[in-house]
Write a protein that holds these residues in place. Structure first.
Motif, mmCIF file in Angstrom:
data_model
loop_
_atom_site.group_PDB
_atom_site.id
_atom_site.type_symbol
_atom_site.label_atom_id
_atom_site.label_comp_id
_atom_site.label_asym_id
_atom_site.label_seq_id
_atom_site.Cartn_x
_atom_site.Cartn_y
_atom_site.Cartn_z
ATOM 1 N N ILE A 27 0.844 -1.199 0.000
ATOM 2 C CA ILE A 27 0.000 0.000 0.000
ATOM 3 C C ILE A 27 0.879 1.249 0.000
ATOM 4 C CG2 ILE A 27 -1.605 1.375 1.399
ATOM 5 C CD1 ILE A 27 -2.813 -1.371 2.309
ATOM 6 N N MET A 28 1.899 1.249 0.845
ATOM 7 C CA MET A 28 2.760 2.429 0.965
ATOM 8 C C MET A 28 3.616 2.644 -0.279
ATOM 9 S SD MET A 28 3.747 2.681 4.951
ATOM 10 C CE MET A 28 2.471 3.169 6.121
ATOM 11 N N LYS A 29 3.901 1.594 -1.003
ATOM 12 C CA LYS A 29 4.655 1.735 -2.257
ATOM 13 C C LYS A 29 3.866 2.562 -3.272
ATOM 14 C CE LYS A 29 7.412 -2.492 -2.247
ATOM 15 N NZ LYS A 29 7.565 -3.824 -2.874
ATOM 16 N N LYS A 30 2.554 2.630 -3.088
ATOM 17 C CA LYS A 30 1.693 3.400 -3.998
ATOM 18 C C LYS A 30 1.615 4.869 -3.597
ATOM 19 C CE LYS A 30 -1.103 -0.668 -4.876
ATOM 20 N NZ LYS A 30 -2.351 -1.357 -4.588
ATOM 21 N N GLY A 31 2.407 5.263 -2.590
ATOM 22 C CA GLY A 31 2.441 6.657 -2.177
ATOM 23 C C GLY A 31 1.569 6.995 -0.989
ATOM 24 N N VAL A 32 0.983 5.991 -0.345
ATOM 25 C CA VAL A 32 0.149 6.222 0.837
ATOM 26 C C VAL A 32 1.053 6.171 2.064
ATOM 27 C CG1 VAL A 32 -1.772 5.340 2.212
ATOM 28 C CG2 VAL A 32 -1.836 5.185 -0.290
ATOM 29 N N GLY A 33 1.088 7.248 2.834
ATOM 30 C CA GLY A 33 1.985 7.309 3.989
ATOM 31 C C GLY A 33 1.334 7.009 5.319
ATOM 32 N N LYS A 34 0.011 7.019 5.348
ATOM 33 C CA LYS A 34 -0.725 6.769 6.589
ATOM 34 C C LYS A 34 -1.884 5.838 6.283
ATOM 35 C CE LYS A 34 0.795 11.249 8.003
ATOM 36 N NZ LYS A 34 1.897 11.131 7.056
ATOM 37 N N VAL A 35 -1.946 4.713 6.996
ATOM 38 C CA VAL A 35 -2.960 3.709 6.731
ATOM 39 C C VAL A 35 -3.746 3.449 8.016
ATOM 40 C CG1 VAL A 35 -3.403 1.370 5.903
ATOM 41 C CG2 VAL A 35 -1.438 2.648 5.011
ATOM 42 N N PRO A 36 -5.009 3.894 8.078
ATOM 43 C CA PRO A 36 -5.829 3.627 9.263
ATOM 44 C C PRO A 36 -6.080 2.121 9.422
ATOM 45 C CG PRO A 36 -6.780 5.393 7.953
ATOM 46 C CD PRO A 36 -5.699 4.764 7.123
ATOM 47 N N VAL A 37 -6.166 1.703 10.683
ATOM 48 C CA VAL A 37 -6.425 0.301 11.010
ATOM 49 C C VAL A 37 -7.829 0.210 11.591
ATOM 50 C CG1 VAL A 37 -5.639 -1.709 12.310
ATOM 51 C CG2 VAL A 37 -3.970 0.000 11.525
ATOM 52 N N LEU A 38 -8.688 -0.603 10.927
ATOM 53 C CA LEU A 38 -10.077 -0.750 11.362
ATOM 54 C C LEU A 38 -10.355 -2.183 11.790
ATOM 55 C CD1 LEU A 38 -12.021 1.172 8.555
ATOM 56 C CD2 LEU A 38 -11.115 2.068 10.681
ATOM 57 N N GLU A 39 -11.151 -2.286 12.845
ATOM 58 C CA GLU A 39 -11.644 -3.588 13.292
ATOM 59 C C GLU A 39 -13.137 -3.422 13.552
ATOM 60 O OE1 GLU A 39 -9.809 -7.064 15.920
ATOM 61 O OE2 GLU A 39 -10.038 -5.183 17.032
ATOM 62 N N ASN A 40 -13.953 -4.189 12.848
ATOM 63 C CA ASN A 40 -15.412 -4.047 12.944
ATOM 64 C C ASN A 40 -15.842 -2.602 12.688
ATOM 65 O OD1 ASN A 40 -15.653 -6.811 13.640
ATOM 66 N ND2 ASN A 40 -15.212 -6.306 15.769
ATOM 67 N N GLU A 41 -15.253 -1.994 11.682
ATOM 68 C CA GLU A 41 -15.557 -0.630 11.244
ATOM 69 C C GLU A 41 -15.190 0.452 12.256
ATOM 70 O OE1 GLU A 41 -19.346 -0.059 9.384
ATOM 71 O OE2 GLU A 41 -19.332 -2.072 8.501
ATOM 72 N N LYS A 42 -14.457 0.101 13.299
ATOM 73 C CA LYS A 42 -13.994 1.082 14.300
ATOM 74 C C LYS A 42 -12.483 1.272 14.139
ATOM 75 C CE LYS A 42 -17.631 1.266 17.314
ATOM 76 N NZ LYS A 42 -18.394 2.419 17.484
ATOM 77 N N VAL A 43 -12.036 2.513 14.296
ATOM 78 C CA VAL A 43 -10.610 2.808 14.220
ATOM 79 C C VAL A 43 -9.931 2.279 15.479
ATOM 80 C CG1 VAL A 43 -8.874 4.627 14.105
ATOM 81 C CG2 VAL A 43 -11.023 4.889 12.852
ATOM 82 N N VAL A 44 -8.901 1.451 15.273
ATOM 83 C CA VAL A 44 -8.151 0.918 16.419
ATOM 84 C C VAL A 44 -6.691 1.362 16.391
ATOM 85 C CG1 VAL A 44 -9.665 -1.060 16.798
ATOM 86 C CG2 VAL A 44 -7.713 -1.297 15.243
ATOM 87 N N GLY A 45 -6.281 2.024 15.315
ATOM 88 C CA GLY A 45 -4.904 2.492 15.222
ATOM 89 C C GLY A 45 -4.608 3.033 13.844
ATOM 90 N N ILE A 46 -3.338 3.290 13.616
ATOM 91 C CA ILE A 46 -2.871 3.791 12.321
ATOM 92 C C ILE A 46 -1.442 3.312 12.134
ATOM 93 C CG2 ILE A 46 -2.015 5.994 13.240
ATOM 94 C CD1 ILE A 46 -3.160 7.270 10.581
ATOM 95 N N ILE A 47 -1.075 3.113 10.880
ATOM 96 C CA ILE A 47 0.316 2.795 10.559
ATOM 97 C C ILE A 47 0.840 3.917 9.687
ATOM 98 C CG2 ILE A 47 1.876 1.253 9.334
ATOM 99 C CD1 ILE A 47 0.224 -1.023 10.140
ATOM 100 N N THR A 48 1.984 4.448 10.082
ATOM 101 C CA THR A 48 2.651 5.480 9.300
ATOM 102 C C THR A 48 3.998 4.932 8.841
ATOM 103 O OG1 THR A 48 3.806 6.475 11.165
ATOM 104 C CG2 THR A 48 1.567 7.284 10.705
ATOM 105 N N ARG A 49 4.622 5.633 7.919
ATOM 106 C CA ARG A 49 5.954 5.204 7.467
ATOM 107 C C ARG A 49 6.920 5.122 8.643
ATOM 108 N NH1 ARG A 49 5.104 9.013 2.617
ATOM 109 N NH2 ARG A 49 4.405 7.555 1.037
ATOM 110 N N ASP A 50 6.794 6.044 9.581
ATOM 111 C CA ASP A 50 7.685 6.026 10.743
ATOM 112 C C ASP A 50 7.508 4.759 11.571
ATOM 113 O OD1 ASP A 50 8.801 8.436 10.069
ATOM 114 O OD2 ASP A 50 7.610 9.610 11.480
ATOM 115 N N ASP A 51 6.276 4.263 11.685
ATOM 116 C CA ASP A 51 6.044 3.021 12.440
ATOM 117 C C ASP A 51 6.848 1.880 11.839
ATOM 118 O OD1 ASP A 51 4.159 4.153 14.230
ATOM 119 O OD2 ASP A 51 2.573 3.886 12.756
ATOM 120 N N ILE A 52 6.933 1.852 10.536
ATOM 121 C CA ILE A 52 7.661 0.772 9.866
ATOM 122 C C ILE A 52 9.159 0.976 9.976
ATOM 123 C CG2 ILE A 52 8.167 -0.217 7.591
ATOM 124 C CD1 ILE A 52 5.172 0.165 6.987
ATOM 125 N N LEU A 53 9.620 2.193 9.777
ATOM 126 C CA LEU A 53 11.057 2.448 9.783
ATOM 127 C C LEU A 53 11.667 2.401 11.172
ATOM 128 C CD1 LEU A 53 11.203 5.324 7.166
ATOM 129 C CD2 LEU A 53 11.831 2.938 6.847
#
Length: 145
Positions: A27-53
């Motif tokens: 997903i991030m290779k396509k230029g997306v730097g922030k990816v929300p994390v959903l569980e049962n349609e509720k936001v439970v977190g986010i992943i950013t490039r910094d989280d990975i690096l």
């Protein structure tokens, strides 16, 4: 007076906590730097490039041997393979972080940007009736203005 709804990016790509590290990287290779994390349609977190690096140091690169002016990569190196396998085994829930800011569509954009600057963050997730409807990032603000 501009509102969040005037600049919100509704083209979201989301993942679940059980999604693979590889899926997030693709997903991030396509230029997306922030990816929300959903569980049962509720936001439970986010992943950013910094989280990975920053999770376990930087993403592993294969060792390199240099002979005069010739560089040879060694992707079969055992230590590199172990690090790569460790990274590849991560699930989203292992690397996601807590969302630092939420906004609503009707929030005053100036107030939201001021809060983003004060908190030194580069995004706000936008909710409507407790459901994720979009994101506003610094990049979105630059594109809009």
């Amino acid at each position: 007076m501009k509102k969040v709804k005037d600049v919100v990016n509704r083209n979201l790509i989301t993942v679940s906590p059980s999604s693979s590290f590889e899926e997030v990287i693709n997903i991030m290779k396509k230029g997306v730097g922030k990816v929300p994390v959903l569980e049962n349609e509720k936001v439970v977190g986010i992943i950013t490039r910094d989280d990975i690096l920053v999770k376990e140091g930087k993403f592993p690169l294969p060792p390199v041997i240099a002979f005069w002016e010739v560089m040879i990569t060694l992707p079969g190196n055992k230590e590199y393979q172990e690090k790569l396998n460790k990274f590849s085994s991560y699930k989203v829930e292992d690397i996601m972080s807590k969302v630092k800011m939420y906004s609503s569509l009707e929030d005053n954009l100036e107030d939201v940007v001021t809060e983003m600057l004060n908190k030194k963050i580069s995004y706000t997730l936008v909710l409507e009736n407790e459901k994720l409807v979009g994101i506003v990032t610094k990049s979105d603000l630059i594109k809009h203005f």
